[in-house]
Structures are given as structure tokens and as C-alpha cells.
Design a protein around this motif. Structure first.
Motif, PDB file in Angstrom:
ATOM      1  N   LEU A   2       0.949  -1.182  -0.036  1.00 53.10           N
ATOM      2  CA  LEU A   2       0.162  -0.007  -0.014  1.00 53.10           C
ATOM      3  C   LEU A   2       0.970   1.333   0.050  1.00 53.10           C
ATOM      4  CD1 LEU A   2      -2.694   1.261   0.166  1.00 53.10           C
ATOM      5  CD2 LEU A   2      -2.574   1.121   2.795  1.00 53.10           C
ATOM      6  N   SER A   3       1.061   2.093  -1.014  1.00 54.78           N
ATOM      7  CA  SER A   3       1.706   3.015  -1.074  1.00 54.78           C
ATOM      8  C   SER A   3       1.069   4.512  -1.340  1.00 54.78           C
ATOM      9  CB  SER A   3       2.811   2.760  -2.207  1.00 54.78           C
ATOM     10  OG  SER A   3       2.309   2.518  -3.422  1.00 54.78           O
ATOM     11  N   VAL A   4       1.515   5.516  -0.770  1.00 51.78           N
ATOM     12  CA  VAL A   4       1.134   6.976  -0.846  1.00 51.78           C
ATOM     13  C   VAL A   4       2.304   7.544  -1.779  1.00 51.78           C
ATOM     14  CG1 VAL A   4       0.576   8.841   0.206  1.00 51.78           C
ATOM     15  CG2 VAL A   4      -0.145   6.803   1.045  1.00 51.78           C
ATOM     16  N   ARG A   5       2.003   8.129  -2.878  1.00 47.31           N
ATOM     17  CA  ARG A   5       3.039   8.584  -3.521  1.00 47.31           C
ATOM     18  C   ARG A   5       2.503  10.247  -3.857  1.00 47.31           C
ATOM     19  NH1 ARG A   5       2.707   3.974  -8.374  1.00 47.31           N
ATOM     20  NH2 ARG A   5       3.298   2.407  -6.995  1.00 47.31           N
ATOM     21  N   GLY A   6       3.595  11.049  -3.316  1.00 44.23           N
ATOM     22  CA  GLY A   6       3.501  12.694  -3.582  1.00 44.23           C
ATOM     23  C   GLY A   6       2.146  13.042  -3.474  1.00 44.23           C
ATOM     24  N   LEU A   7       1.396  12.808  -2.329  1.00 46.30           N
ATOM     25  CA  LEU A   7       0.167  13.051  -2.078  1.00 46.30           C
ATOM     26  C   LEU A   7      -0.211  14.664  -1.491  1.00 46.30           C
ATOM     27  CD1 LEU A   7      -2.617  11.569  -2.006  1.00 46.30           C
ATOM     28  CD2 LEU A   7      -2.448  11.586   0.166  1.00 46.30           C
ATOM     29  N   HIS A   8      -0.724  15.260  -2.386  1.00 44.95           N
ATOM     30  CA  HIS A   8      -1.036  16.680  -1.871  1.00 44.95           C
ATOM     31  C   HIS A   8      -2.541  16.826  -1.369  1.00 44.95           C
ATOM     32  CE1 HIS A   8       2.492  18.938  -3.253  1.00 44.95           C
ATOM     33  NE2 HIS A   8       2.825  17.986  -3.828  1.00 44.95           N
ATOM     34  N   GLU A  13      -9.279  25.733   0.684  1.00 41.58           N
ATOM     35  CA  GLU A  13      -8.164  26.385   0.401  1.00 41.58           C
ATOM     36  C   GLU A  13      -6.813  25.973   1.221  1.00 41.58           C
ATOM     37  OE1 GLU A  13      -7.906  29.520  -1.843  1.00 41.58           O
ATOM     38  OE2 GLU A  13      -9.552  28.321  -2.500  1.00 41.58           O
ATOM     39  N   ALA A  14      -7.032  25.344   2.396  1.00 42.00           N
ATOM     40  CA  ALA A  14      -5.874  25.063   3.332  1.00 42.00           C
ATOM     41  C   ALA A  14      -5.530  23.683   2.838  1.00 42.00           C
ATOM     42  CB  ALA A  14      -6.470  25.085   4.638  1.00 42.00           C
ATOM     43  N   GLN A  15      -4.187  23.914   2.336  1.00 42.35           N
ATOM     44  CA  GLN A  15      -3.433  22.429   1.962  1.00 42.35           C
ATOM     45  C   GLN A  15      -2.751  22.119   3.316  1.00 42.35           C
ATOM     46  OE1 GLN A  15      -2.783  20.770  -1.001  1.00 42.35           O
ATOM     47  NE2 GLN A  15      -4.577  21.859  -1.590  1.00 42.35           N
ATOM     48  N   VAL A  16      -2.934  20.701   3.428  1.00 41.03           N
ATOM     49  CA  VAL A  16      -2.503  20.187   4.826  1.00 41.03           C
ATOM     50  C   VAL A  16      -1.417  19.073   4.443  1.00 41.03           C
ATOM     51  CG1 VAL A  16      -2.588  18.834   6.736  1.00 41.03           C
ATOM     52  CG2 VAL A  16      -4.609  20.261   5.920  1.00 41.03           C
ATOM     53  N   PRO A  53     -10.218  15.025   3.375  1.00 37.33           N
ATOM     54  CA  PRO A  53      -9.774  16.409   2.726  1.00 37.33           C
ATOM     55  C   PRO A  53      -9.840  15.908   1.285  1.00 37.33           C
ATOM     56  CG  PRO A  53      -7.898  14.906   3.368  1.00 37.33           C
ATOM     57  CD  PRO A  53      -9.327  14.363   3.825  1.00 37.33           C
ATOM     58  N   ARG A  54      -9.550  16.706   0.376  1.00 35.65           N
ATOM     59  CA  ARG A  54      -9.824  16.578  -1.088  1.00 35.65           C
ATOM     60  C   ARG A  54      -8.189  16.149  -1.650  1.00 35.65           C
ATOM     61  NH1 ARG A  54     -10.377  19.275  -5.814  1.00 35.65           N
ATOM     62  NH2 ARG A  54      -9.529  21.461  -5.011  1.00 35.65           N
ATOM     63  N   ILE A  55      -7.847  15.477  -2.088  1.00 36.83           N
ATOM     64  CA  ILE A  55      -6.652  15.067  -2.795  1.00 36.83           C
ATOM     65  C   ILE A  55      -6.549  15.893  -4.036  1.00 36.83           C
ATOM     66  CG2 ILE A  55      -5.249  13.264  -3.927  1.00 36.83           C
ATOM     67  CD1 ILE A  55      -6.784  11.372  -2.168  1.00 36.83           C
ATOM     68  N   THR A  56      -5.366  16.883  -3.991  1.00 39.12           N
ATOM     69  CA  THR A  56      -5.207  17.752  -5.226  1.00 39.12           C
ATOM     70  C   THR A  56      -4.226  17.037  -6.262  1.00 39.12           C
ATOM     71  OG1 THR A  56      -3.791  18.885  -3.700  1.00 39.12           O
ATOM     72  CG2 THR A  56      -6.072  19.715  -4.130  1.00 39.12           C
ATOM     73  N   ALA A  57      -3.357  16.327  -5.600  1.00 40.15           N
ATOM     74  CA  ALA A  57      -2.274  15.532  -6.391  1.00 40.15           C
ATOM     75  C   ALA A  57      -1.654  14.401  -5.847  1.00 40.15           C
ATOM     76  CB  ALA A  57      -1.105  16.618  -6.715  1.00 40.15           C
ATOM     77  N   GLY A  58      -1.178  13.510  -6.551  1.00 40.64           N
ATOM     78  CA  GLY A  58      -0.478  12.262  -5.925  1.00 40.64           C
ATOM     79  C   GLY A  58      -1.344  11.214  -5.916  1.00 40.64           C
ATOM     80  N   ASP A  59      -1.016  10.079  -5.497  1.00 37.02           N
ATOM     81  CA  ASP A  59      -1.802   8.852  -5.707  1.00 37.02           C
ATOM     82  C   ASP A  59      -1.832   7.928  -4.290  1.00 37.02           C
ATOM     83  OD1 ASP A  59      -3.034   8.657  -8.329  1.00 37.02           O
ATOM     84  OD2 ASP A  59      -1.013   8.681  -8.940  1.00 37.02           O
ATOM     85  N   GLY A 209       2.984  18.723   7.138  1.00 37.98           N
ATOM     86  CA  GLY A 209       2.512  18.119   5.860  1.00 37.98           C
ATOM     87  C   GLY A 209       3.731  17.499   5.087  1.00 37.98           C
ATOM     88  N   GLN A 210       4.697  17.102   5.495  1.00 35.55           N
ATOM     89  CA  GLN A 210       5.651  16.577   4.811  1.00 35.55           C
ATOM     90  C   GLN A 210       6.536  15.704   5.495  1.00 35.55           C
ATOM     91  OE1 GLN A 210       7.937  20.261   3.674  1.00 35.55           O
ATOM     92  NE2 GLN A 210       7.281  19.774   1.307  1.00 35.55           N
ATOM     93  N   ILE A 211       6.975  14.609   5.077  1.00 34.88           N
ATOM     94  CA  ILE A 211       7.641  13.437   5.678  1.00 34.88           C
ATOM     95  C   ILE A 211       8.962  13.913   6.062  1.00 34.88           C
ATOM     96  CG2 ILE A 211       8.581  11.218   5.745  1.00 34.88           C
ATOM     97  CD1 ILE A 211       5.485  10.909   5.907  1.00 34.88           C
ATOM     98  N   VAL A 212       9.549  14.216   7.245  1.00 32.96           N
ATOM     99  CA  VAL A 212      10.889  14.743   7.524  1.00 32.96           C
ATOM    100  C   VAL A 212      11.775  13.508   7.921  1.00 32.96           C
ATOM    101  CG1 VAL A 212      10.066  17.017   8.061  1.00 32.96           C
ATOM    102  CG2 VAL A 212      10.197  15.252   9.809  1.00 32.96           C
TER     103      VAL A 212
END
Lengths: 232, 283
Positions: A2-8, A13-16, A53-59, A209-212
Motif C-alpha cells: 500500500l503506497s502513498v505517492r506524492g500526496l497533496h 483553500e488550506a493545504q495540509v 480532505p480533497r486530494i489535489t495531487a498524488g496517488d 504536512g511533509q515526511i521529514v
């Protein structure tokens, strides 16, 4: 896998989430740590296909199947189960009804009511009780049991140790280990660092909101992680 | 006299329960405040009047009313409501509009006269109950109301379908994440809720009579019943119907100038202390 790829993803308006990627493999526990408000629950909700939320990019990919855009019940049937933050049991359903609300799955891995009761004997004793008559630990067991009835390959657990007594947190670690040994891939979202470290095979840290940080448990010493998480 | 009024209140409550139970099912599960529910009630009444009158069978009229109104509900849900899914205000406005259109249609078809659904001979005349002569048909309505409550209670509490509805009322999103396809559940429930409105129309049309505007009266009372009982609760609908039925009847007798206040005053008071109604829970 199960993979998350570049998910936005975000709310209006608020990107998380800003390009989150991570992978969960069968038979392993991937712990996702992060302070409050860093996007952990948003990620889980996005993976489960919930209306916000709404996915705006990524899979979000389950093997070769793209999950984003699918309805939650289809994602669940594809093999991804959710143990949500706060349990979210059905207040008017009994323990037994929680486990039989789905028609018996095609039993890919053979989770049945009997096996759930075997794994959680306390639930069997409380079969006809309603959710609000259970202790915190029993509620968590029921939330896990309900998720298993869809016969998942992967299970997303959002802060399962929240609000549990220390002895129940230990029992929960046992449950997570059991699920892993049964061959499930577990995403364990936690604020409780030490509970997560006790069972995780891999640790990622979500911040802003990012993997650090993302590394196997052996390369994730507690000192490094506490730096990300602040005081613990 | 007291016994007579008590029976009037109880029989009205039985009818209110049947209509309001359909309303609360749909409101509870689909979160749709269906303000066309009154018009569906009236449609059921007119269908029962036509079919019952022509066939000479009250039972055929009742069945026809339920089937016709369930189909009308299906058309409303699939044909219109699905385009405004999840938008509360638009849903409500849409159902208001549908109610108005249906009312005008009824006026075109059945005119402004009042009709009464013909009852079978066995239910005509009066019987002596609690020392008073009382219309047999209204006693039948009371019994039917109780029977429908028991039946619905069994469906809600003893079947998987009922458990699905209760779970959906509790937390629809989580039900979906558990793997349940709610689309079918919603359609079936909307049809069941509509069929109950149609059944109410057939039952009520035989003693309250059918006329333009009868839908608004039953709708207002149903709303009060559901608000008192709590969204999606069958038990709440039963207790709410008893309260409203009795308050309305005794209010009209004892304080005729204040009859609406006697019904809605206690409702406002109750909401001050239990904002989600007697059996309701926060969403």
C-alpha cells in the motif's frame, strides 16, 4: 504493498499535506509519528477516501489499483481497513452487531466473528453490550475487530493508544504485533513515541504536512525522533 | 367525555406515529428533512381513495397507496435529490418545491373537495370501549399503529437491515469506511419512509378526510414529533406522537384558543433542555 505517492491534500483553500510518500508492506508495522496538527489524520482520511480532505495531487495505490477517487466502501472492500481516531463505534449497536454488520467477507484471510472473539475474549463476554457500556480498552478492541471483519490486507490505525490506561496500551501493542504476524500491513499513527517504537518495523515522521524522517526502526533512535516530536 | 377524548388523542397519535416514523427514518439516515413528506401522505390518501373506491377493497387501497408512494419516493430520490447530495439547504428547498408542485397537481386532479377513503363494512359503526361509544375504524387505526410500531421495532432491532440503519444514523461516514455500500441502503430507506407516509395517508384519509392543505397540517405535526423524539429514533417517534396526539386533542378541548401553543409550547420547553430531542444524539 500500500503506497502513498506524492500526496497533496487539504480542506478547501488550506493545504495540509505537501507531497507525502510512504509505503506499507504486508506483515510489517509502519509507525507514523508527528505532533498534533501535522497532518497525520488528514493522511489517514485521504487514504481511506473519506469525503474530506480533497486530494489535489498524488496517488494512493494498493498494488496496481489506484484508490484515490474510489468510495470508502470500495476501498474497504479492496482490502484497506480503518481504526479511526476516537474509535467511532456505533453507539446504538451491540458488540455482536458491530461484527456482523458486514456480510461475511469472501474470507481471503479468514477473519470471522469466531476468530475475532478468539483474539479478543473480552469482546465475546460482552457480545450483547452496546459500545458505550465498554471500557476504553474494550472499545479499542472492538474498533479493531470491526475493521478486521472486512478481511483487510492493510489496516490504518489512527492514534489507537489515545486515552488508554498504560496496561491497555501494552495490550494494544500485543494486538498490533498479532495483526502483523497474521500478515497484515499496519500503518500505526501515534503521538505516543514509545508505544510506537515497541512494535514498529519502520518509522516515519510527519511535520508540516511533509515526511521529514523515514527509516527502519534500527536507524531511528529515540533521541533522533524526540527532536522531531518535541518534549516527550 | 374524558375517555372519548383520550381515545381521540391516542388514535391521532397512532396515525402521527406512522407518518412520523417514515419521516424520522429518512431524516435520521439520509439527513434529509423531507418537507414533501406531507404531500406524499396526501398522495397516499388519494391513491387509497381511488383504488379502494373502485375495487371496493380497503386493503387493496392501502397496498396501492404504499406501493405508489414508495415509487414516488424512489423517483424523488433518484430523479432529483441525488443531484443535491450532501447540500442540506438545497435538499430542503427542493423538497418544499416538490411538495408545492404535488399539491397543485392534486388540485388539478381531485379539485378542492374533501374526500374520505371508504372503509370496509366490518370497521364501520361504533363499539363500546372504556364505557364510551367509539368509532370502530379509529380503534382499528390505534391497533394498526401499535402493530406497525412493533413491526418496525423488530426490523430495526432484530435484522441486519435495521442494524445498518442504526449504524448509519450513528455515523454514516464510518459505516461507509467499514465497507458498507450506503447507496442501496439509502434508496431502500427512502422508499420505506415514503411507503409509511402513503400508509398514513390511506389510514388517515378514512377519518381525517383528504383536501388541499391536509398535507401541511400532518407535516407540521410530524416535524414536531420528530423534533421531540430525536432524529432517527423509532422509540422517540412513538413517544413524540403520543405527546403531540394527546396534547393536541386535549388542548383543543380545554384551551381551544391556545391549541397550537399547547402543542408547540412544550416542544420548545423540551428543546431547551434536550436540544437533540428525547432519544436524539448529536451527529
Amino acid at each position: 504493498m500500500l503506497s502513498v505517492r506524492g500526496l497533496h491534500a487539504g480542506y478547501g483553500e488550506a493545504q495540509v499535506l505537501h507531497g507525502v510518500s510512504l509505503e506499507i508492506t504486508r506483515g510489517a508495522v509502519h509507525a507514523l509519528l508527528g505532533r498534533n496538527g501535522m497532518g497525520k489524520s488528514t493522511l489517514v482520511r485521504a487514504m481511506m477516501g473519506l469525503s474530506t480532505p480533497r486530494i489535489t495531487a498524488g496517488d494512493v495505490m494498493l498494488g496496481e489499483t489506484r484508490l484515490n477517487g474510489m468510495a470508502p466502501h470500495r476501498i474497504a472492500r479492496a482490502g484497506v481497513a480503518l481504526v479511526p481516531q476516537g474509535r467511532r463505534l456505533f453507539a446504538s449497536l451491540t458488540v455482536g452487531e458491530h461484527l456482523t454488520i458486514l456480510k461475511p467477507a469472501s474470507a481471503r484471510h479468514g477473519w470471522t466473528v469466531a476468530r475475532v472473539f478468539e483474539a479478543f475474549p473480552r469482546l465475546a463476554q460482552r457480545k450483547s453490550h452496546r459500545g458505550n457500556q465498554l471500557s476504553g480498552g474494550e472499545r479499542q478492541m472492538l474498533a479493531v475487530g470491526r475493521a478486521l471483519m472486512a478481511d483487510p490486507s492493510f489496516i490504518l490505525m489512527d492514534e489507537p493508544s489515545e486515552g488508554l490506561a498504560p496496561v491497555m496500551v501494552q495490550a494494544l501493542e500485543g494486538v498490533v504485533a498479532l495483526l502483523r504476524d497474521e500478515g497484515l500491513g499496519v500503518l500505526l499513527v501515534e503521538q505516543n513515541l514509545y508505544s510506537a517504537l515497541a512494535v514498529a518495523d519502520r518509522v516515519s515522521v510527519l511535520e508540516g504536512g511533509q515526511i521529514v524522517h523515514s527509516a527502519p526502526i534500527a536507524e531511528s533512535p529515540a533521541e533522533t525522533l524526540t527532536r522531531f516530536l518535541g518534549v516527550h | 367525555m374524558l375517555g372519548f377524548q383520550l381515545l381521540n388523542g391516542l388514535t391521532f397519535a397512532a396515525l402521527l406515529f406512522v407518518v412520523a416514523s417514515g419521516f424520522t427514518l429518512v431524516f435520521g439516515l439520509l439527513r434529509i428533512v423531507n418537507l414533501a413528506h406531507g404531500a406524499l401522505y396526501l398522495l397516499g390518501g388519494y391513491v387509497a381513495y381511488e383504488v379502494g373506491g373502485r375495487s371496493g377493497s380497503f386493503a387493496a387501497g392501502v397496498v396501492a397507496a404504499m406501493v405508489a408512494v414508495a415509487l414516488a419516493g424512489l423517483a424523488l430520490d433518484r430523479g432529483l435529490l441525488r443531484f443535491v447530495k450532501g447540500q442540506d439547504l438545497r435538499q430542503v428547498l427542493l423538497t418544499v418545491g416538490v411538495g408545492l408542485v404535488l399539491n397543485d397537481l392534486f388540485l388539478v386532479i381531485w379539485g378542492g373537495d374533501a374526500f374520505t377513503v371508504p372503509t370496509p363494512e366490518a370497521l364501520q359503526g361504533a363499539a363500546v370501549v372504556m364505557g364510551v361509544f367509539y368509532p370502530k375504524y379509529r380503534l382499528f387505526v390505534l391497533l394498526a399503529g401499535v402493530a406497525i410500531f412493533v413491526l418496525l421495532w423488530l426490523v430495526m432491532n432484530r435484522t441486519r437491515y435495521g442494524a445498518l440503519i442504526r449504524a448509519g444514523v450513528d455515523d454514516a461516514e464510518m459505516l461507509s469506511a467499514t465497507g458498507v455500500d450506503q447507496g442501496r441502503l439509502f434508496v431502500i430507506t427512502f422508499m420505506l419512509g415514503s411507503a409509511l407516509a402513503g400508509l398514513g395517508g390511506a389510514m388517515g384519509g378514512a377519518f381525517l378526510s383528504l383536501y388541499p392543505g391536509a398535507d401541511a397540517e400532518i407535516l407540521v405535526f410530524s416535524l414536531a414529533v420528530v423534533i421531540i423524539g430525536g432524529r432517527g429514533s423509532l422509540e422517540g417517534a412513538a413517544i413524540g406522537a403520543l405527546l403531540i396526539g394527546l396534547l393536541n386533542t386535549f388542548g383543543q378541548v380545554w384551551f381551544p384558543e391556545l391549541s397550537y401553543f399547547v402543542v408547540f409550547g412544550p416542544m420548545a420547553l423540551l428543546l431547551a433542555f434536550r436540544p437533540y430531542g428525547l432519544f436524539g444524539r448529536a451527529a
